[in-house]
Structures are given as structure tokens and as C-alpha cells.
Design an enzyme around this catalytic site. Sequence first.
Site, PDB file in Angstrom:
ATOM      1  N   HIS A   1     -17.256  16.447   6.711  1.00  0.00           N
ATOM      2  CA  HIS A   1     -15.981  16.518   5.991  1.00  0.00           C
ATOM      3  C   HIS A   1     -15.603  15.273   5.565  1.00  0.00           C
ATOM      4  O   HIS A   1     -15.524  14.352   6.551  1.00  0.00           O
ATOM      5  CB  HIS A   1     -14.824  17.156   6.913  1.00  0.00           C
ATOM      6  CG  HIS A   1     -15.103  18.267   7.473  1.00  0.00           C
ATOM      7  ND1 HIS A   1     -16.211  18.502   8.766  1.00  0.00           N
ATOM      8  CD2 HIS A   1     -15.053  19.856   7.230  1.00  0.00           C
ATOM      9  CE1 HIS A   1     -16.367  19.844   8.940  1.00  0.00           C
ATOM     10  NE2 HIS A   1     -15.585  20.634   8.155  1.00  0.00           N
TER      11      HIS A   1
ATOM     12  N   LYS B   1     -23.175  22.528   5.569  1.00  0.00           N
ATOM     13  CA  LYS B   1     -21.653  22.517   5.120  1.00  0.00           C
ATOM     14  C   LYS B   1     -21.381  21.040   4.651  1.00  0.00           C
ATOM     15  O   LYS B   1     -21.243  20.105   5.800  1.00  0.00           O
ATOM     16  CB  LYS B   1     -21.005  23.336   6.008  1.00  0.00           C
ATOM     17  CG  LYS B   1     -19.417  23.213   5.372  1.00  0.00           C
ATOM     18  CD  LYS B   1     -18.587  24.117   6.477  1.00  0.00           C
ATOM     19  CE  LYS B   1     -18.316  23.642   7.751  1.00  0.00           C
ATOM     20  NZ  LYS B   1     -17.459  24.336   8.482  1.00  0.00           N
TER      21      LYS B   1
HETATM   22  O1  LIG Z   1     -15.282  23.137   7.471  1.00  0.00           O
HETATM   23  C1  LIG Z   1     -14.749  24.007   7.112  1.00  0.00           C
HETATM   24  C2  LIG Z   1     -13.823  24.170   5.970  1.00  0.00           C
HETATM   25  C3  LIG Z   1     -12.535  23.939   5.901  1.00  0.00           C
HETATM   26  O2  LIG Z   1     -12.172  22.620   6.128  1.00  0.00           O
HETATM   27  C4  LIG Z   1     -11.955  24.194   4.554  1.00  0.00           C
HETATM   28  O3  LIG Z   1     -11.849  23.222   3.712  1.00  0.00           O
HETATM   29  O4  LIG Z   1     -11.547  25.557   4.146  1.00  0.00           O
HETATM   30  C5  LIG Z   1     -11.800  24.818   7.010  1.00  0.00           C
HETATM   31  C6  LIG Z   1     -12.584  24.298   8.325  1.00  0.00           C
HETATM   32  O5  LIG Z   1     -11.727  25.082   9.583  1.00  0.00           O
HETATM   33  C7  LIG Z   1     -13.795  24.758   8.373  1.00  0.00           C
HETATM   34  O6  LIG Z   1     -14.452  24.278   9.775  1.00  0.00           O
END
Ligand SMILES: O=C1C[C@@](O)(C(=O)O)C[C@@H](O)[C@@H]1O
Length: 228
Positions: free
Chosen positions: A122, A149
Amino acid sequence: MEKYPLVVLPVDDKDLEKKLSVALDYGIDMVELRIDQFSDFGEDYVLEKAKLVKDYNLGIIATVRSKEEGGIFIPDEERLKIFEAVAGISDILDIELTSESINKKVIEIAKDEGKLSLVSYHDFDKTPDEDFIQSVIDKAVSLGADIVKFAFKVNSYEDVSRILCISGKNRDKKIVAIGMGELGRITRVAGFFFGSVLTYTYIGKSFAPGQIEAKKLMEELKFYGLRS
Ligand SMILES: O=C1C[C@@](O)(C(=O)O)C[C@@H](O)[C@@H]1O
């Protein structure tokens, strides 16, 4: 877990039963247990919540999100214990690429239990360049991740196209491509056309910028022929 594309609802432990009931009504496929947001990290408590999700016949992605990537600080040894406790009842374990001290162990725990591992990355400030994104994908795959991801803050239309195009270039892998923020919203539906296998939604409380509320998301997926 071959029924892709999948819609995932991140939850904490508040109003869980009510959210699960609504999720079932909407046709949501899986729940992401954001254990880092629970009021109690005890193994018995976490398992009790996981079992409730299973009672609703929903799939489980379990994660204990690191502080660095949107969660809270929980010592690595405690995080590992939680992953070990929920691996048997979960379908997928989600661990960050940057959680270098435990990510290989979590992938191993998933494999030992016959479950899938998802390695995530992220960036809540920007969308990196293509080479960096590809390096994230390649590192996650080399670790043994079943699913990779990436979720990046989108600040321009070019960011949107980069997220979708790199996903499209990696169709040979199981990729989850997410653009966070208002501009990134489109990726939460269009991503499926570029090979992304999951999207995240919300009921009541959103867990990340730009998520689309569950009822609206399911309508949009149906509109674009991604859901019957
Ligand atoms: O990695 C993700 C995607 C996310 O960050 C989103 O942008 O919807 C929401 C998070 O809870 C999840 O773990």
C-alpha cells in the site's frame, strides 16, 4: 476460491452480525477480517468472530495490517500467533511485502494449511512508477505469494491508467489492483477488466479512501456485466 472476480468487505468487530447479514443480502463473497482494528486481539476472541463469518457462509481474508500500511503497531510475534490461530478457518492470509520479518512465515502458514497467501503493498500518498510496481509484483511472486495486491493513492488520470495497465500486463498472475482516493474509484470496478481478481467495498464504515458503498458497487458490477 476460483470464483473471480470477488467482492470483499473489510470489517472490524463492531456491528459484525448486522454487516454480515447485509453482505449476504447484497451477494458479497468474502469478508476481510481487519484484525488490527479489533477491540481484542486474543486468539479466542478473533476465532469467535471468524466463526461468525463462516456461519454466514462467507469467505475469509485474514489480515493484521501493519502500522506502516494503514494498521496499528502489534509486535510481530503477536501478529504471527494471530495468523497461526486463524489460518485454519480462513481462505486467504494477507501479509504486507514490507513486513519482511514475518511475510515468509505467514506465506508458509497459509501453505501448510492448504490456504492461499496474498502479499500486499500500500502507498497512501502516491502511485509509484511502472518499474517500481512491477518490482513489487515480482518480489511478492518470488516470496511464493498466490495473490499479489497493490493499492496506491491516485492523484491523476495517468495514475489510474498505470495501475490498470500494469495489472493487464500481469494477467498470468493473480493480481489485485486498487487505486485509492476519489480519482481511483473507477479502478474498483474497471480493474476486473484488467485482470484484477478482487475489489473491496464497505457497509457503514469505509476502510480506505475511495471505496464504493456495497449496494452501489453491486449495482455498478451488474451494470457492467460483472455480476448477474
Ligand atoms: O488492501 C486493502 C485495500 C483497501 O486499502 C482499499 O483501498 O479498499 C482496504 C483494505 O482494508 C485492504 O486490506
